[in-house]
Every structure is written in structure tokens, then in C-alpha cells.
Design a protein around this motif. Sequence first.
Motif, PDB file in Angstrom:
ATOM      1  N   GLN A 172       0.816  -1.212   0.000  1.00  0.00           N
ATOM      2  CA  GLN A 172       0.000   0.000   0.000  1.00  0.00           C
ATOM      3  C   GLN A 172       0.853   1.266   0.000  1.00  0.00           C
ATOM      4  O   GLN A 172       0.310   2.372  -0.048  1.00  0.00           O
ATOM      5  N   GLU A 173       2.158   1.108   0.056  1.00  0.00           N
ATOM      6  CA  GLU A 173       3.042   2.258   0.187  1.00  0.00           C
ATOM      7  C   GLU A 173       3.749   2.605  -1.120  1.00  0.00           C
ATOM      8  O   GLU A 173       4.141   1.724  -1.882  1.00  0.00           O
TER       9      GLU A 173
ATOM     10  N   ARG B 296       8.980   2.054  -0.182  1.00  0.00           N
ATOM     11  CA  ARG B 296       9.096   0.898   0.694  1.00  0.00           C
ATOM     12  C   ARG B 296      10.555   0.680   1.105  1.00  0.00           C
ATOM     13  O   ARG B 296      10.926   0.895   2.244  1.00  0.00           O
TER      14      ARG B 296
ATOM     15  N   ASN C  12      12.141   3.685   7.340  1.00  0.00           N
ATOM     16  CA  ASN C  12      10.842   3.965   6.740  1.00  0.00           C
ATOM     17  C   ASN C  12       9.724   3.666   7.749  1.00  0.00           C
ATOM     18  O   ASN C  12       9.498   2.513   8.108  1.00  0.00           O
TER      19      ASN C  12
ATOM     20  N   ALA D 177       6.526   3.627   7.441  1.00  0.00           N
ATOM     21  CA  ALA D 177       5.461   2.793   6.882  1.00  0.00           C
ATOM     22  C   ALA D 177       5.853   1.321   6.929  1.00  0.00           C
ATOM     23  O   ALA D 177       5.030   0.451   7.242  1.00  0.00           O
TER      24      ALA D 177
ATOM     25  N   ALA E 200       5.608   0.172  10.473  1.00  0.00           N
ATOM     26  CA  ALA E 200       4.211  -0.027  10.869  1.00  0.00           C
ATOM     27  C   ALA E 200       3.708  -1.383  10.388  1.00  0.00           C
ATOM     28  O   ALA E 200       2.992  -2.093  11.112  1.00  0.00           O
TER      29      ALA E 200
END
Length: 436
Positions: free
Chosen positions: A224-225, A228, A241, A243, A246
Motif C-alpha cells: 500500500q506504500e 518501501r 521507513n 510505513a 508499521a
Amino acid sequence: MPIDRAVRSTTLAVRLGAVVLSGALLAACGGSSDGATTDAAGGDVTITVDLFGSFGYKEAGLYAEYEKLHPGVTIKQTDTEDEADYWKSLQTRLAGGGGLADVQGVEVGRIASVTQQQADKFEDLKKYGADGLKGQFAEAKWAAATGKNGEVLGLGTDVGPEAMCYRKDLFAKAGLPTDREALAKEWGDWDGYLELGKRYKAKAPAKSAWLDSVGSLYSIMIGQEQERYYDASGKLIWEENPALRAAWDHSVKAAADGLSAKLDQWSPQWNQAFSAGSFATMPCPAWMLGYIKGQAGETGKGKWDVAALPGGAGNWGGSYLAVPKAAQHKKEAYELIKWLTAPEQQARLFEKQGNFPSSTGAIEKVATATDPYFSNAPIGKIFGDAAKAAPVQVLGVHDQNIAQQITNALSEVERKGTAPEKAWENARKGVANTLG
């Protein structure tokens, strides 16, 4: 198409079932605008194709149709189940210059390696007229296979817009909603997805977990990023990163809460689990539909459904077809991949196999597609909406290698009980060793 197949591993089995398409699409898929011709020399020719997993061309009857349209042409395909093994073998053959097929598959997680490091090993397809095809493909798909000097080094096959596949029957037994739209609201984000997983665990049927593996959760979230593992300048950013961290943290939490069936994707145990009901949800890009059909078989028909993904759209997987400079039949190879990736054939492949098109024309053709196997889910709309909203991902040379080290580390967490920070450190060491 077909796995980041190694992020997706792209190991696709022979698939069962077909989606239901409009009559107009079926008519459009029934023929070809390409005339019947023999090869340039006017004689018989065998075009060799080397792929990983199953791109579905043989299963969908596309090779047979092409041979019928082109008397004297025979297509011979070889394939390797695991993309990582395929890529390693391809690198050896590219270095030596021998043993290469006329057509070689390239997974999306490897395409940056081709464009940035190996452009001299593959044909610039512009010399055969490929520049005239640019308008047929999604902009991001085309750009990813374009070299530094504007070379066209591959033609796009499928893309991997993401959704969530789930077992309606298992949800019902656990007292959860089964309606796809209601579920999309329940798991509007990944925290909601994990909370619903706890509710499932409390009343789950025996020997059934919420999801197949935390590795698949990580892979779908990182899809979804936009950035990456590398940023747009080519700098390696994966460790810092937020994201990515997470996605790691959510995956670790799922393991700690006991929501995973602890099955390594693409393993024999994972394959067997589809028909056993060992997990209730599975983050799935479009190409995974065919894999589920192949593994769950006819007994799974009507038990599965598809809903929108938590947290917004993303992409996991997709591939390219390229022609090595060492190929024996370059022009004929180009004509074949041009035909295979044309809108009519991409739409037909979606009809037969579930591979979501990278051709803009084909995406329009499949917009109303539904799939009876997946409870008549409107997969054309679900995956079409996801494809339109998915970010244009920054691709790096070692995307696949980094992703593999991270998913290996997550497997340690869920299967061996390794402490998350220790596993993260193992991932760091693995990436360092891989990148040298």
C-alpha cells in the motif's frame, strides 16, 4: 501476473473455475486482430518461453490459439515454481550468455534490476515497434520497464491490486458479519482488522486461525506504500521507513495475539490448508484468486468471498515479458509477447485465470466481472477500484531480496517465538549479507 511473486513468490498453480464476464467481453476475447503469419524466414520456428510459477497462458489456451493463428510456430514453455530459484538461474545464464529462452519472465520486484543494471542483456523492444504500444498500458507499468536511455525492456503482463479474501462459512460459525460491504467498514484500517481477528479467535471453529501467516499481512500492507525499500532518488531507506515499520509492528502484533495459522506461504502445508479451513482471511492480490481455486478445489466454491482491503488500495505483484539479446528468435519472440499482452488477451486471461490486466483497454473490459467461486463477488469493480487508487510504487534493485529477509524474520517470530527485536536484527543482518 502472476508474485512480487517472491514477495508474492508468484507461485501459481493450475487454476480452476472462471469469472463471469459480459457478453461483449466474451465476444472481444474470442478472436484476435493479429493475422496468421509464419516467422520472418518463412519457415517453421519454435519460440521458447521460460517463466516462474504459472502465468496461465497455457491453461487459458492462449498458446494454442497463437499457434493456430501462426502456422509453423510452436511455443515451448519451461517454468520454475519458485521465483527466487528462477531469478538465480536466470542471472547465471545471463552472465554466461547461453541457455536463455527467446522470452524470459521478469517479476515486478526485479524489473529495476533489469532497467538499471542489465539493460545491455535485453533487447530494446522499440526496434520492433514497441514504442507504439505505450498508450495501451498503465503509465506506471510502462515506466517501470523503461531503461535510463528510454529503452523498452519488457512488456507488462498483470498487476496485483489488493483486496481481502475471506471464508464466509467460517465467519458465520464465529458469529461475525459475512456481508462484504459490512466487513469493509468493520476493518476500515488494520487496527480494525486485528480487532475483528480477536473476535474471530474467541469463537473460531476448531483448528482455524484468523489469517494464514503474518508474512502475508506484511506483504499486503507494504504493497500500500509508494516508498518501501528505496526512495525516489534510489537511496536505501527501509530501516528508517515508518510505513515499513508499521507493517512490521502490525504483523508482530498479529503473531503475539495468536491470530496466525503460522503457515509459510507457498509451502506444502500452506497449500493443504486452503481446503482444510485452517484460516478465515487472506490478504489477496487479484492473482491469488486463481491460486485459491487451485488449492481449495470445488469444495471451496461459494465458501469464499472478496471485500475491499483495510487501509486503502495497494499493489502486490505483477510481471513482465522480456527478450534477451542472446535469444535465437528475437522478432518472433517480440510478436508473441506483443500478442500475449494485448488488451484482448489480458482480458481473456483475467476471465480464465484471474490475473488482473495492466492494459488500460483490458481493465475497462473486465469492469463488470463477477466470480461465482467467490460468491459472485464483483471482482472487476473491487480490483479495478484498487488498481486505480494504488500508489505508483518506487521500485529498487533489491526490493525482492530485502522483502524476503523481512518475511523470513517474521516467520521466526510466529513459528519459533523469536523476540521481535531479535528478529528485526536478523533481518538487518540478512539484508546486509544479501546486498554485500
